[in-house]
Enzyme design. Sequence first.
Site, PDB file in Angstrom:
ATOM      1  N   SER A  95       0.831  -1.209   0.000  1.00 52.78           N
ATOM      2  CA  SER A  95       0.000   0.000   0.000  1.00 52.78           C
ATOM      3  C   SER A  95       0.855   1.244   0.000  1.00 52.78           C
ATOM      4  CB  SER A  95      -0.858   0.069   1.266  1.00 52.78           C
ATOM      5  OG  SER A  95      -1.646  -1.060   1.399  1.00 52.78           O
ATOM      6  N   HIS A 106      -1.928  -3.037  -6.819  1.00 50.84           N
ATOM      7  CA  HIS A 106      -2.532  -2.683  -5.527  1.00 50.84           C
ATOM      8  C   HIS A 106      -4.035  -2.922  -5.547  1.00 50.84           C
ATOM      9  CE1 HIS A 106      -3.409   0.549  -2.293  1.00 50.84           C
ATOM     10  NE2 HIS A 106      -3.170  -0.601  -1.724  1.00 50.84           N
ATOM     11  N   GLU A 110      -4.746  -0.559  -8.674  1.00 48.29           N
ATOM     12  CA  GLU A 110      -3.748   0.417  -9.131  1.00 48.29           C
ATOM     13  C   GLU A 110      -2.546  -0.369  -9.656  1.00 48.29           C
ATOM     14  OE1 GLU A 110      -4.322   4.320  -6.251  1.00 48.29           O
ATOM     15  OE2 GLU A 110      -3.183   2.660  -5.432  1.00 48.29           O
ATOM     16  N   ASN A 170      -4.430   6.352  -1.773  1.00 48.29           N
ATOM     17  CA  ASN A 170      -3.981   6.621  -0.406  1.00 48.29           C
ATOM     18  C   ASN A 170      -3.382   8.009  -0.255  1.00 48.29           C
ATOM     19  OD1 ASN A 170      -4.859   4.426   1.037  1.00 48.29           O
ATOM     20  ND2 ASN A 170      -3.087   3.175   0.480  1.00 48.29           N
TER      21      ASN A 170
HETATM   22  N1  LIG Z   1      -5.516  -4.869   4.607  1.00 48.41           N
HETATM   23  C1  LIG Z   1      -5.740  -3.940   3.693  1.00 48.41           C
HETATM   24  O1  LIG Z   1      -6.748  -3.207   3.720  1.00 48.41           O
HETATM   25  C2  LIG Z   1      -4.773  -3.779   2.546  1.00 48.41           C
HETATM   26  C3  LIG Z   1      -5.229  -3.184   1.363  1.00 48.41           C
HETATM   27  C4  LIG Z   1      -4.357  -3.075   0.279  1.00 48.41           C
HETATM   28  C5  LIG Z   1      -3.050  -3.543   0.407  1.00 48.41           C
HETATM   29  N2  LIG Z   1      -2.637  -4.097   1.591  1.00 48.41           N
HETATM   30  C6  LIG Z   1      -1.252  -4.606   1.643  1.00 48.41           C
HETATM   31  O2  LIG Z   1      -1.288  -6.021   1.456  1.00 48.41           O
HETATM   32  C7  LIG Z   1      -0.217  -6.634   2.169  1.00 48.41           C
HETATM   33  C8  LIG Z   1      -0.786  -7.693   3.104  1.00 48.41           C
HETATM   34  O3  LIG Z   1      -1.685  -7.068   4.008  1.00 48.41           O
HETATM   35  P1  LIG Z   1      -2.779  -7.900   4.816  1.00 48.41           P
HETATM   36  O4  LIG Z   1      -3.728  -6.900   5.383  1.00 48.41           O
HETATM   37  O5  LIG Z   1      -3.278  -9.012   3.995  1.00 48.41           O
HETATM   38  O6  LIG Z   1      -1.869  -8.496   6.013  1.00 48.41           O
HETATM   39  P2  LIG Z   1      -2.188  -9.756   6.915  1.00 48.41           P
HETATM   40  O7  LIG Z   1      -1.396  -9.548   8.159  1.00 48.41           O
HETATM   41  O8  LIG Z   1      -3.646 -10.017   7.015  1.00 48.41           O
HETATM   42  O9  LIG Z   1      -1.547 -10.993   6.102  1.00 48.41           O
HETATM   43  C9  LIG Z   1      -0.186 -11.160   5.879  1.00 48.41           C
HETATM   44  C10 LIG Z   1       0.079 -12.670   5.669  1.00 48.41           C
HETATM   45  O10 LIG Z   1       1.444 -12.813   5.277  1.00 48.41           O
HETATM   46  C11 LIG Z   1       1.969 -13.928   5.967  1.00 48.41           C
HETATM   47  N3  LIG Z   1       3.432 -13.809   6.051  1.00 48.41           N
HETATM   48  C12 LIG Z   1       4.199 -13.329   7.047  1.00 48.41           C
HETATM   49  N4  LIG Z   1       5.500 -13.395   6.693  1.00 48.41           N
HETATM   50  C13 LIG Z   1       5.536 -13.925   5.440  1.00 48.41           C
HETATM   51  C14 LIG Z   1       6.565 -14.245   4.536  1.00 48.41           C
HETATM   52  N5  LIG Z   1       7.859 -14.065   4.849  1.00 48.41           N
HETATM   53  N6  LIG Z   1       6.232 -14.782   3.352  1.00 48.41           N
HETATM   54  C15 LIG Z   1       4.933 -14.986   3.020  1.00 48.41           C
HETATM   55  N7  LIG Z   1       3.916 -14.700   3.831  1.00 48.41           N
HETATM   56  C16 LIG Z   1       4.212 -14.190   5.032  1.00 48.41           C
HETATM   57  C17 LIG Z   1       1.268 -13.914   7.311  1.00 48.41           C
HETATM   58  O11 LIG Z   1       1.333 -15.232   7.889  1.00 48.41           O
HETATM   59  C18 LIG Z   1      -0.130 -13.493   6.922  1.00 48.41           C
HETATM   60  O12 LIG Z   1      -0.934 -14.606   6.618  1.00 48.41           O
HETATM   61  C19 LIG Z   1       0.532  -5.506   2.872  1.00 48.41           C
HETATM   62  O13 LIG Z   1       1.597  -5.096   2.059  1.00 48.41           O
HETATM   63  C20 LIG Z   1      -0.528  -4.393   2.953  1.00 48.41           C
HETATM   64  O14 LIG Z   1       0.046  -3.123   3.004  1.00 48.41           O
HETATM   65  C21 LIG Z   1      -3.461  -4.252   2.657  1.00 48.41           C
END
Ligand SMILES: NC(=O)c1ccc[n+]([C@@H]2O[C@H](COP(=O)([O-])OP(=O)(O)OC[C@H]3O[C@@H](n4cnc5c(N)ncnc54)[C@H](O)[C@@H]3O)[C@@H](O)[C@H]2O)c1
Length: 432
Positions: free
Chosen positions: A118, A139, A151, A189
Amino acid sequence: MTQTIAVIGAGTMGAGIVQHAAQSGCSVLMYDLKDEFVQRGLGNIRSALQSRVDKGKMSADEMQAILGRIVTTTKRDDAASYDLIIEAAPENIDLKREIFADLGKKASATSILATNTSSLSITSIASASPHPERVVGMHFFNPAPVMPLVEVIAASQTSSDTVESVRSIAQAMGKTPVRASDTPGFIVNRVARPFYSEALKIVGDGSARISTVDAAMDAAGFRMGPFELMDFIGIDVNFAVTQSVYSAFFGEARYRPHPIQQRMVEANTLGRKTGQGFYSYTNGNKGEPALSQTISLEHKRTVPFVPEHLTQVFLSRGGIRIPDDRPELGEIIVRILVMIINEAAYALGEGVASVRDIDIAMKLGMNYPQGPLKWADEIGLDTVHAVLKSLMASLADQRYRPAPLLWQMLRSGATGDAVGEGFHTPGEKGMV
Ligand SMILES: NC(=O)c1ccc[n+]([C@@H]2O[C@H](COP(=O)([O-])OP(=O)(O)OC[C@H]3O[C@@H](n4cnc5c(N)ncnc54)[C@H](O)[C@@H]3O)[C@@H](O)[C@H]2O)c1
């Protein structure tokens, strides 16, 4: 669709992307560090699909077919042979660079590696891979199976073929892709920051209460007011994004975080998830604003920050009607909206994205009732500029500096719909 997709990380976003890709016919691999994490992701997908079946939106056979397209693994190397590898691991630059260094080496010669970050630099993530030309930002928005926007962000090193492939894969998945440059916050964002920060400033300077600000943005057609939305997102999550954009722009005043938000994080009153944020929540139902937040100075201003006639012109040209008995909502709407428009104009002037893509992104990524640049055309760039100037004079804060592009268009007479030339109606004087 014939693409094979591997998703790294089975959390909120990873599982959502896997679900959506499988629903659109792709064969998908879902990877996470431990089997329990993968199973949790798969369980979440299964219950999301089951609820569609229960509502009659999908047949049980379809659900089984979708689940049949998903395979899971805890061996990262299994992802190497997939056409598109989408990384959705935690928002940590070192972790993401390690993943891209490793998979960049092992992936097939035609695989594309995308990151769902993000806020981190795509260029920095790409530079960890031996093949940065095949690294790109993709994204998605939360919930990924529902939100239509993606995006697509090119790093400095990304090839145009890679960008084009990812754009068409997103389209084939039924998403609406927009192109953004690799700048902090990309489009959504970044342009959305003033929705929260100006709302916090309004409450912080004693101009209005939380519930009044939310009522104002409700009257302007937004689905949720800023404080309700911060509670929904999580005040800590929202604060982290604000801090990240602020520091990525080296302390630019427009992105300055507000101490109110910091105090809320320190008090662990983070919104819905803790039962207490700007409002209190019982069994998920919103209650009253927290006591300390209802006490606002609402100081006895005799002169508005924005001259009354400008507020009236802004609202009426913008097609915004406020209830007759709530005149105080007018200036709040104008302050927040003008800052969103100004940020969109800054982003456009800095080449972050096109006029069309900025407006689409804000409508589809944030559910805004209108694209900010379209709104600016309707309101008139002369009015937008005049409001910003009066805010800068009355609040004496650099955050209200009008975007240079607004000034340029004003000087050339391209002031919007009234003269037939503005952001969306490029002419000799207007935008291209
Ligand atoms: N949550 C949102 O609203 C949102 C929206 C857009 C983008 N994002 C981005 O998406 C990404 C993930 O966010 P999320 O909310 O799904 O997080 P999350 O914490 O729900 O999930 C992350 C997952 O990654 C796993 N993980 C940890 N270390 C790892 C590794 N070394 N290799 C592979 N997997 C690993 C964890 O076990 C977990 O299941 C981030 O970069 C975040 O900025 C989040």
